[in-house]
Design a protein around this motif. Structure first.
Motif, PDB file in Angstrom:
ATOM      1  N   PHE A 107     -67.347  31.125 -37.208  1.00  0.00           N
ATOM      2  CA  PHE A 107     -66.901  32.346 -36.542  1.00  0.00           C
ATOM      3  C   PHE A 107     -67.359  32.467 -35.090  1.00  0.00           C
ATOM      4  O   PHE A 107     -66.635  33.023 -34.258  1.00  0.00           O
ATOM      5  N   PRO A 108     -68.541  31.962 -34.720  1.00  0.00           N
ATOM      6  CA  PRO A 108     -68.922  32.049 -33.302  1.00  0.00           C
ATOM      7  C   PRO A 108     -67.984  31.285 -32.366  1.00  0.00           C
ATOM      8  O   PRO A 108     -68.017  31.512 -31.141  1.00  0.00           O
ATOM      9  N   LEU A 109     -67.144  30.420 -32.896  1.00  0.00           N
ATOM     10  CA  LEU A 109     -66.220  29.642 -32.074  1.00  0.00           C
ATOM     11  C   LEU A 109     -64.878  30.337 -31.881  1.00  0.00           C
ATOM     12  O   LEU A 109     -64.025  29.819 -31.160  1.00  0.00           O
ATOM     13  N   LEU A 110     -64.694  31.505 -32.487  1.00  0.00           N
ATOM     14  CA  LEU A 110     -63.427  32.233 -32.414  1.00  0.00           C
ATOM     15  C   LEU A 110     -63.544  33.425 -31.484  1.00  0.00           C
ATOM     16  O   LEU A 110     -64.640  33.926 -31.233  1.00  0.00           O
ATOM     17  N   ASP A 111     -62.395  33.913 -31.000  1.00  0.00           N
ATOM     18  CA  ASP A 111     -62.392  35.148 -30.225  1.00  0.00           C
ATOM     19  C   ASP A 111     -61.347  36.140 -30.731  1.00  0.00           C
ATOM     20  O   ASP A 111     -61.088  37.152 -30.084  1.00  0.00           O
ATOM     21  N   GLY A 112     -60.743  35.830 -31.868  1.00  0.00           N
ATOM     22  CA  GLY A 112     -59.773  36.741 -32.462  1.00  0.00           C
ATOM     23  C   GLY A 112     -58.350  36.557 -32.004  1.00  0.00           C
ATOM     24  O   GLY A 112     -57.451  37.252 -32.494  1.00  0.00           O
ATOM     25  N   THR A 113     -58.102  35.634 -31.079  1.00  0.00           N
ATOM     26  CA  THR A 113     -56.742  35.401 -30.599  1.00  0.00           C
ATOM     27  C   THR A 113     -56.163  34.159 -31.279  1.00  0.00           C
ATOM     28  O   THR A 113     -56.908  33.269 -31.707  1.00  0.00           O
ATOM     29  N   GLU A 124     -57.901  37.908 -39.141  1.00  0.00           N
ATOM     30  CA  GLU A 124     -58.186  39.193 -39.790  1.00  0.00           C
ATOM     31  C   GLU A 124     -59.602  39.216 -40.354  1.00  0.00           C
ATOM     32  O   GLU A 124     -60.330  40.210 -40.212  1.00  0.00           O
ATOM     33  N   ALA A 125     -60.003  38.136 -41.002  1.00  0.00           N
ATOM     34  CA  ALA A 125     -61.361  38.077 -41.553  1.00  0.00           C
ATOM     35  C   ALA A 125     -62.397  38.119 -40.436  1.00  0.00           C
ATOM     36  O   ALA A 125     -63.433  38.791 -40.562  1.00  0.00           O
ATOM     37  N   TRP A 126     -62.133  37.416 -39.326  1.00  0.00           N
ATOM     38  CA  TRP A 126     -63.058  37.426 -38.188  1.00  0.00           C
ATOM     39  C   TRP A 126     -63.223  38.835 -37.635  1.00  0.00           C
ATOM     40  O   TRP A 126     -64.345  39.276 -37.368  1.00  0.00           O
ATOM     41  N   ARG A 127     -62.114  39.546 -37.459  1.00  0.00           N
ATOM     42  CA  ARG A 127     -62.201  40.902 -36.907  1.00  0.00           C
ATOM     43  C   ARG A 127     -63.018  41.823 -37.820  1.00  0.00           C
ATOM     44  O   ARG A 127     -63.866  42.593 -37.345  1.00  0.00           O
ATOM     45  N   LYS A 128     -62.776  41.734 -39.111  1.00  0.00           N
ATOM     46  CA  LYS A 128     -63.485  42.612 -40.034  1.00  0.00           C
ATOM     47  C   LYS A 128     -64.961  42.249 -40.138  1.00  0.00           C
ATOM     48  O   LYS A 128     -65.823  43.126 -40.220  1.00  0.00           O
ATOM     49  N   ARG A 129     -65.240  40.970 -40.127  1.00  0.00           N
ATOM     50  CA  ARG A 129     -66.615  40.521 -40.281  1.00  0.00           C
ATOM     51  C   ARG A 129     -67.418  40.660 -38.985  1.00  0.00           C
ATOM     52  O   ARG A 129     -68.546  41.161 -38.989  1.00  0.00           O
ATOM     53  N   VAL A 130     -66.841  40.226 -37.861  1.00  0.00           N
ATOM     54  CA  VAL A 130     -67.573  40.163 -36.606  1.00  0.00           C
ATOM     55  C   VAL A 130     -67.461  41.460 -35.823  1.00  0.00           C
ATOM     56  O   VAL A 130     -68.469  42.036 -35.383  1.00  0.00           O
ATOM     57  N   GLU A 131     -66.250  41.949 -35.638  1.00  0.00           N
ATOM     58  CA  GLU A 131     -66.075  43.144 -34.811  1.00  0.00           C
ATOM     59  C   GLU A 131     -66.410  44.427 -35.569  1.00  0.00           C
ATOM     60  O   GLU A 131     -66.993  45.349 -34.992  1.00  0.00           O
ATOM     61  N   GLU A 132     -66.040  44.495 -36.839  1.00  0.00           N
ATOM     62  CA  GLU A 132     -66.294  45.715 -37.608  1.00  0.00           C
ATOM     63  C   GLU A 132     -67.576  45.658 -38.419  1.00  0.00           C
ATOM     64  O   GLU A 132     -68.042  46.685 -38.911  1.00  0.00           O
ATOM     65  N   GLY A 133     -68.146  44.476 -38.555  1.00  0.00           N
ATOM     66  CA  GLY A 133     -69.412  44.323 -39.251  1.00  0.00           C
ATOM     67  C   GLY A 133     -69.341  44.531 -40.749  1.00  0.00           C
ATOM     68  O   GLY A 133     -70.354  44.864 -41.389  1.00  0.00           O
ATOM     69  N   SER A 163     -69.102  43.617 -44.742  1.00  0.00           N
ATOM     70  CA  SER A 163     -69.719  42.582 -45.567  1.00  0.00           C
ATOM     71  C   SER A 163     -68.645  41.701 -46.181  1.00  0.00           C
ATOM     72  O   SER A 163     -67.486  42.110 -46.336  1.00  0.00           O
ATOM     73  N   TRP A 164     -69.027  40.466 -46.522  1.00  0.00           N
ATOM     74  CA  TRP A 164     -68.106  39.612 -47.246  1.00  0.00           C
ATOM     75  C   TRP A 164     -67.720  40.305 -48.549  1.00  0.00           C
ATOM     76  O   TRP A 164     -68.549  40.914 -49.207  1.00  0.00           O
ATOM     77  N   GLY A 165     -66.480  40.189 -48.901  1.00  0.00           N
ATOM     78  CA  GLY A 165     -65.937  40.943 -50.018  1.00  0.00           C
ATOM     79  C   GLY A 165     -65.071  42.085 -49.546  1.00  0.00           C
ATOM     80  O   GLY A 165     -64.336  42.680 -50.337  1.00  0.00           O
ATOM     81  N   HIS A 166     -65.149  42.390 -48.228  1.00  0.00           N
ATOM     82  CA  HIS A 166     -64.345  43.459 -47.637  1.00  0.00           C
ATOM     83  C   HIS A 166     -63.618  42.962 -46.378  1.00  0.00           C
ATOM     84  O   HIS A 166     -63.255  43.752 -45.522  1.00  0.00           O
ATOM     85  N   CYS A 167     -63.409  41.655 -46.292  1.00  0.00           N
ATOM     86  CA  CYS A 167     -62.829  41.075 -45.083  1.00  0.00           C
ATOM     87  C   CYS A 167     -61.460  40.453 -45.300  1.00  0.00           C
ATOM     88  O   CYS A 167     -60.889  39.873 -44.381  1.00  0.00           O
ATOM     89  N   ALA A 168     -60.920  40.560 -46.485  1.00  0.00           N
ATOM     90  CA  ALA A 168     -59.642  39.921 -46.781  1.00  0.00           C
ATOM     91  C   ALA A 168     -58.486  40.722 -46.202  1.00  0.00           C
ATOM     92  O   ALA A 168     -58.567  41.939 -46.039  1.00  0.00           O
ATOM     93  N   GLY A 169     -57.398  40.011 -45.900  1.00  0.00           N
ATOM     94  CA  GLY A 169     -56.184  40.632 -45.411  1.00  0.00           C
ATOM     95  C   GLY A 169     -54.992  40.235 -46.258  1.00  0.00           C
ATOM     96  O   GLY A 169     -55.128  39.552 -47.274  1.00  0.00           O
ATOM     97  N   SER A 170     -53.812  40.651 -45.827  1.00  0.00           N
ATOM     98  CA  SER A 170     -52.614  40.504 -46.650  1.00  0.00           C
ATOM     99  C   SER A 170     -51.744  39.306 -46.279  1.00  0.00           C
ATOM    100  O   SER A 170     -50.597  39.228 -46.706  1.00  0.00           O
ATOM    101  N   ALA A 171     -52.251  38.374 -45.492  1.00  0.00           N
ATOM    102  CA  ALA A 171     -51.453  37.212 -45.092  1.00  0.00           C
ATOM    103  C   ALA A 171     -50.916  36.483 -46.320  1.00  0.00           C
ATOM    104  O   ALA A 171     -51.651  36.246 -47.283  1.00  0.00           O
TER     105      ALA A 171
END
Length: 360
Positions: free
Chosen positions: A98-104, A119-128, A130-138
């Protein structure tokens, strides 16, 4: 099909996926087939550089896309932990990836970051979260592309395989159809690693595992999809997934591939039959078809996946895993191993996991 050992088939599935990923790096995501042919000729037969200004621009032939990077991360975790340890996998995502990503989209390892990972990066890194709450609908195959390593590791233990794949997939994707089809793909791959054929009988074998409680799909039919017998509630199996259809599909694709009255010629046009886009319901059928059509020919299966255009990278990763499991590592042409970046390290990890699979 040539005689192979379980370890050879397991390593073949893993290296086959890495090879499929890298083969599609250059000609990835051409939806205009005329443009694809203009840039790469009538037939892509080896690793190629991406064109300037396109997906993965700047990378070189034989390197992985982000799917290959994530598959390697998963494989490394399995190899070093001896099995699937979710805390270790998540730690690697947090610390190493994740440190190698910027969300784009057009950034990150491999030159492109998919929707589910963004989506997982935004929820985990930007919104903080926890794992288990980072999934999206892709509705795409990213989870299947990395969890194929889990399928190989637990090929002889389908209940553990299904549980581990479900948990891992849920880290980034929560659509029920995606989860069911991802677990089903892992179950099919596991059976090929065991030594079963990808043919019209495979779905019956998978359904037997549903009835025994080894695969978490709901089923109410008896025998060969016959009506349940009155007064016998044991014919009903309640599973994590509401329908067994994701397990039933592979046999139909295999029958189509092996039926002399049904021909897709040339075979790369499977992308036109099942669709070029990224969603699971386009990608899995095409991969099953190609692997069933070329059970003894890894090169043909994977190159037809690549030359079909569209989301050919996912198609080639999935096909590469299935085809590699059928022919074994010993059946993969050496030139594909020679041109693959970090092939030695990948092969070492694949063999470690193959030993784990065979001795579990």
């Amino acid at each position: 099909m040539p005689a192979t050992s379980l370890q050879d088939r397991a390593a073949g599935a893993l290296l086959g996926a890495f090879i499929g990923d890298a083969l599609a790096l250059g000609p990835h995501w051409y939806y205009d087939l005329d443009e694809l042919r203009a840039d790469y000729g009538n037939w892509v037969s080896d690793y190629t550089d991406p064109m300037p200004g396109r997906y993965h621009s700047g990378l070189k032939a034989g390197q992985p896309s982000q799917a290959g990077v994530l598959l390697a991360l998963t494989l490394r975790s399995l190899a070093e932990q001896g099995g699937y340890e979710e805390a270790d996998f998540c730690r690697r995502l947090d610390k190493d990836f994740f440190p190698l990503l910027d969300g784009t989209p057009m950034n990150g390892p491999g030159g492109y970051t998919s929707q589910s990972i963004r989506e997982a990066w935004r929820k985990r890194v930007e919104e903080g979260l926890s794992w288990g709450h980072c999934a999206g609908s892709a509705d795409t195959t990213e989870a299947a592309e990395r969890t194929l390593a889990i399928a190989v590791r637990y090929a002889l233990r389908p209940a553990e395989m299904a549980a581990a794949i479900t948990r891992n997939a849920l880290l980034t994707q929560n659509d029920g159809t995606v989860l069911a089809m991802t677990v089903a793909f892992g179950a099919v791959l596991g059976m090929l690693v065991e030594g079963h054929a990808l043919d019209g009988d495979i779905s019956g074998k998978l359904m037997a595992r549903v009835k025994s409680g080894e695969l978490p799909f709901h089923a109410v039919t008896s025998g060969k999809l016959q009506a349940p017998r009155p007064g016998q509630p044991e014919a009903s199996v309640a599973g994590r997934f509401p329908s067994p259809d994701a397990l039933l599909g592979p046999a139909y694709m295999a029958r189509a591939a092996q039926d002399p009255d049904i021909r897709i010629e040339p075979a790369w046009k499977v992308s036109l039959v099942y669709g070029m886009p990224c969603a699971v319901y386009h990608q899995f059928p095409a991969a099953y078809y190609l692997a069933a059509r070329f059970p003894d020919d890894f090169e043909a299966a994977v190159l037809h996946a690549v030359n079909g255009g569209g989301q050919n990278q996912a198609r080639a990763i999935l096909t590469g895993a299935l085809a590699g499991a059928q022919v074994g590592l010993s059946g993969i042409p050496q030139r594909f191993l020679d041109g693959l970046e970090n092939a030695g390290e990948l092969l070492h990890m694949a063999r470690q996991v193959a030993v784990q699979a065979a001795t579990a």
